[in-house]
Design a protein around this motif. Sequence first.
Motif, PDB file in Angstrom:
ATOM      1  N   THR A 130       0.869  -1.173   0.000  1.00  0.00           N
ATOM      2  CA  THR A 130       0.000   0.000   0.000  1.00  0.00           C
ATOM      3  C   THR A 130       0.908   1.226   0.000  1.00  0.00           C
ATOM      4  O   THR A 130       2.102   1.117   0.323  1.00  0.00           O
ATOM      5  N   ALA A 136      -6.403   3.873   2.759  1.00  0.00           N
ATOM      6  CA  ALA A 136      -7.551   2.985   2.916  1.00  0.00           C
ATOM      7  C   ALA A 136      -7.478   2.163   4.200  1.00  0.00           C
ATOM      8  O   ALA A 136      -8.335   1.303   4.431  1.00  0.00           O
ATOM      9  N   VAL A 149     -12.130  -0.254  -1.499  1.00  0.00           N
ATOM     10  CA  VAL A 149     -10.678  -0.388  -1.652  1.00  0.00           C
ATOM     11  C   VAL A 149     -10.333  -0.438  -3.142  1.00  0.00           C
ATOM     12  O   VAL A 149     -10.989  -1.139  -3.921  1.00  0.00           O
ATOM     13  N   ASP A 209      -5.042   1.892  -3.789  1.00  0.00           N
ATOM     14  CA  ASP A 209      -4.854   1.735  -2.343  1.00  0.00           C
ATOM     15  C   ASP A 209      -3.962   0.541  -2.022  1.00  0.00           C
ATOM     16  O   ASP A 209      -3.365   0.486  -0.938  1.00  0.00           O
TER      17      ASP A 209
END
Length: 279
Positions: A130, A136, A149, A209
């Motif tokens: 990420t 997120a 997401v 994300d």
Amino acid sequence: MKFLNLTALLMAAVLLAALIVAGCTTGPSQPAATPTPTAVQQKELTVFAAASLTGVVTEIAHDYELLHPGVKVVTNFDGSQALRTQIEQGAYADVFLSANTKHMNALRDKGLMENASIGLFVKNKLAVITPASNPANIHTLQNLSNPGVRLVIGTKDVPVGDYARQILTKMANDTAYGPSYQQAVLKNVISEETTVTAVVAKVQLGEADAGIVYESDITPENRNKFMIIAIPDKFNVIAEYPAGIVKDSRNKDEASRFIDYLKSDPGRATLVKFGFAMP
């Protein structure tokens, strides 16, 4: 007396003129020309390598050139499926380094590889990344199924995308996750990329994300740009990378030496430095 003086003057004038002419026509002696050394004839070795090998093969190619001054390694990085297609369509390559056995075997079955040269040289595993800011709030694999997401994976034809789907299928068969988890995660996929480098770039740029990539894509240079979520071994997939010599190679001996270098101690040390594991 006057006659003698005139004769002497004429002789002196002739001698002076001769000296002047000699000075104009006879320059200083030139040193012998130094022969120009003949340039070393460079041989080009063309290596087609999976995109996930970009960093490590670039360094290995540089090291190989230092050891073999007459060789220039020309690299072409892309998804393994794209490189396979290029070779099938007649693109010239000496060596093919694939991120899975599927595409290597497809070329072998079409008679486009030197069968005896094919062998594994490295392996890899996958991880979830990420952005470092983690907008997120993804901290576990379970969070990948959260609504909203934005997940990026590879296409089903590129090895990293095929491996990601295998992982999700394993998780779907586990009671801790189940089929609904796999469906929710795939529903969150906003983009499917043809190279793993594109997956990494989208996450790094904040366009996604999370992404499913290789562990080797997380390097000392970019580690601070990502948060990493490990995938347990029972769900993970071991990515096996084969190397082989292309049938139409005009430099088979050099191609063989390059593959040998990949498998040598210095070659393996570089592969490990870039996060790969030995087969």
